[in-house]
Design an enzyme around this catalytic site. Structure first.
Site, PDB file in Angstrom:
ATOM      1  N   SER A 104       1.200  32.218  27.731  1.00 37.92           N
ATOM      2  CA  SER A 104       0.616  33.283  26.917  1.00 37.92           C
ATOM      3  C   SER A 104       1.134  34.662  27.295  1.00 37.92           C
ATOM      4  O   SER A 104       1.338  35.516  26.430  1.00 37.92           O
ATOM      5  CB  SER A 104      -0.912  33.260  27.031  1.00 37.92           C
ATOM      6  OG  SER A 104      -1.435  32.041  26.573  1.00 37.92           O
TER       7      SER A 104
ATOM      8  N   HIS B  47      -2.532  38.451  29.776  1.00 41.82           N
ATOM      9  CA  HIS B  47      -2.152  38.922  28.439  1.00 41.82           C
ATOM     10  C   HIS B  47      -1.780  40.404  28.475  1.00 41.82           C
ATOM     11  O   HIS B  47      -0.762  40.814  27.912  1.00 41.82           O
ATOM     12  CB  HIS B  47      -3.311  38.702  27.470  1.00 41.82           C
ATOM     13  CG  HIS B  47      -3.629  37.261  27.242  1.00 41.82           C
ATOM     14  ND1 HIS B  47      -4.711  36.834  26.487  1.00 41.82           N
ATOM     15  CD2 HIS B  47      -3.017  36.126  27.668  1.00 41.82           C
ATOM     16  CE1 HIS B  47      -4.747  35.517  26.468  1.00 41.82           C
ATOM     17  NE2 HIS B  47      -3.725  35.068  27.176  1.00 41.82           N
TER      18      HIS B  47
END
Length: 294
Positions: free
Chosen positions: A197, A244
């Site tokens: 991610s 993230h």
């Protein structure tokens, strides 16, 4: 220069397809070419006209070598959406997941060797497993996790890789993953993290900067990025929003480097700036010992 002026600049469009924006330049004539017009060369890409000139100037020995090794002469056309590095990343990541499943029957966890866990990186805490800064990109926590990440990688990679080229795209992917690991070390030191991610968020960040620099409409990217970041904050259980955020920041920096060193004569400066970004991220790893007192 305003965004409108930039978008009207013909140098930001393929010289053969004036309606198509592109980031890639022919390594020989330095004109902008879209993915459909690119042919992969030893370094970078070349346009159809330069390719024809190059083929005309081949020596008899080179022509014999081309007939022996294939009609492409060692070069592969980069058609729209062609993304060989993306395909390799997809295959290696899926292979690592399947191998982890198989080894699990023998009581061995590959994921435990790939995940990022900050204490394992510091010699003061008994480890120095620096590979963990990037190997979490290969580890995933279940079929749904890897399926969503691989789908996102496939979609983003087919857009970004032809635009950036092989090595720039790979650098973006790895540096974004590194940025995610560094952010976890800073903001959530004792949390083990897996997944690609951080690299995906970095790709979105880079796409935002590059799209903006080319004068494109990046509203959709902003909305997508914002929604995914909010989801990470709102449903934090099992989601590393720190990775993230770190991936986005690294991707924004790499995207800025690519956007400001686009010309062929700026390649050395581009490498230096990328090195500065990597060095800066690694330098931030010196902060957790000060914060957590070890």
């Amino acid at each position: 220069m305003t965004t409108t002026d930039f978008s009207r600049n013909p140098e930001n469009y393929c010289y053969r397809h004036p309606d198509r924006m592109s980031f890639a330049l022919c390594q020989r004539c330095h004109r902008t070419i879209c993915p459909e017009c690119q042919t992969q060369a030893a370094v970078g890409v070349i346009c159809p006209e330069c390719l024809r000139d190059q083929q005309k100037s081949r020596t008899p020995a080179q022509k014999r070598a081309q007939r022996r090794w294939g009609r492409g002469g060692g070069r592969t056309a980069v058609m729209a959406g062609a993304a060989p590095v993306t395909n390799w990343i997809l295959a290696i990541t899926a292979g690592a997941f399947l191998l982890d499943l198989l080894l699990g029957f023998a009581g061995f966890s590959l994921q435990s060797w790939l995940l990022f866990y900050a204490p394992y990186v510091y010699p003061q805490l008994g480890g120095f497993e620096v590979w963990r800064l990037v190997t979490p990109l290969l580890a995933h926590d279940g079929p749904l996790h890897i399926a969503l990440n691989l789908l996102s990688l496939w979609m983003l990679g087919r857009l970004l890789e032809p635009m950036l080229g092989t090595w720039r795209y790979l650098a973006l992917y790895l540096i974004s993953g590194l940025g995610g690991s560094v952010a976890v070390a800073l903001l959530s030191f004792g949390t083990p993290v897996v997944g690609a991610s951080s690299a995906l968020f970095g790709m979105l960040g880079a796409l935002l900067v590059i799209g903006r620099s080319l004068g494109g409409n990046v509203t959709g990217i902003l909305i997508l990025l914002g929604i995914n970041l909010v989801v990470g904050f709102a449903f934090g259980s099992g989601i590393s929003w720190q990775a993230h955020v770190g991936g986005v920041v690294a991707g924004l920096l790499v995207g800025w480097v690519f956007s400001t060193t686009r010309r062929q004569d700026q390649s050395r400066r581009q490498l230096i700036l990328l090195g500065v970004v990597v060095a800066g991220l690694l330098a931030l790893l010196a902060v957790p010992p000060l914060i957590y007192g070890f």
